[in-house]
Scaffold this active site. Structure first.
Site, PDB file in Angstrom:
ATOM      1  CB  SER A 123      -0.904   0.027   1.240  1.00 55.20           C
ATOM      2  OG  SER A 123      -1.549   1.289   1.355  1.00 55.20           O
ATOM      3  CE1 TYR A 136      -3.594  -2.065   5.154  1.00 51.66           C
ATOM      4  CE2 TYR A 136      -3.091   0.207   4.557  1.00 51.66           C
ATOM      5  CZ  TYR A 136      -3.417  -1.087   4.179  1.00 51.66           C
ATOM      6  OH  TYR A 136      -3.557  -1.392   2.846  1.00 51.66           O
TER       7      TYR A 136
END
Length: 246
Positions: free
Chosen positions: A146, A159
């Protein structure tokens, strides 16, 4: 580069980018191992049906990628069904939406789950599949990371940290598994998906990309374009972290 007849294992293939990746590979004549978690079984079977309709063989395999022994069983299942593995796409992931400033809101249990799935999971699956990839003369691994792992902005601090670790691990594994196995990562920006909609409104999602040179949310196929290239469209690319966010 022809991919017909190859075998790919895609984790988290029940929905979203994972499903789109499996279908794209099936369209190219690649046989599939469709990995999923128990709650996603119905969606995973729909992925399998779509792949089967493209005249390839698609096998569903239930496996929690954060369970080391389960990933070994998944690799053995792949070997039993196909006898080979050419491409591994580590797409399974999870998060919790917690404001970065809310340090106490990010619990230890959340940390453990996010790191287990997003960072330990790709390592466990890669380790389990290494021998099978090498047996075919090598292969390629694509980790779906990501842009949060590059920018530090995302659904939660944990995250972002998990994806930053995955990016570094990609580089480490590219060295460790070379020259037979290439290892790269794709870093998507915001993707128009059910996952993102769990934590953001339509307005928030549009605001997120409003200042981008290409001001739109990614679609799963946008990310699969990059995955496909790194998996089967190149032979001299490894250790790369490719941001795809507009």
């Amino acid at each position: 580069m022809s991919a017909s007849g190859k075998v790919a294992l895609v984790t988290g293939a029940a929905t979203g980018v994972g499903r789109a990746c499996a279908i794209r590979f099936a369209e190219a004549g690649v046989n599939l191992v469709v990995n999923f978690l128990g709650p996603d079984e119905e969606d995973a079977m729909e992925t399998v049906r779509r792949c089967d309709s493209l005249a390839v063989s698609a096998v569903p395999v239930k496996c929690d990628v954060s369970d080391d022994s389960a990933t070994v069983e998944m690799a053995e299942s792949t070997k039993r069904h196909f006898g080979r593995l050419d491409v591994l796409v580590n797409c399974a992931g999870t998060t919790h939406f917690v404001e970065h400033s809310d340090l106490r809101g990010m619990t230890e249990a959340m940390w453990d789950q996010i790191l287990a799935v997003n960072t330990k999971g790709p390592f466990f699956v890669t380790r389990a599949c290494e021998e099978l990839l090498r047996a075919g003369g090598g292969g390629s691994i694509v980790n779906v990371s990501s842009v949060a792992g590059v920018s530090g902005a995302g659904s939660s601090v944990a995250y972002c940290a998990s994806k930053g670790a995955l990016n570094t691990m990609t580089k480490s594994l590219a060295r460790a598994l070379a020259p037979a196995i290439r290892v790269n990562a794709v870093c998507p920006g915001p993707i128009d998906s059910g996952w993102l909609r769990k934590g953001m409104t339509d307005e928030q999602m549009q605001q997120r990309v409003a200042s981008f040179p290409i001001p739109r949310l990614a679609q799963p196929d946008d990310i699969v374009d990059a995955i496909e290239y790194l998996a089967v469209g190149t032979s001299l690319t490894t250790g790369q972290i490719l941001v795809v966010d507009g």
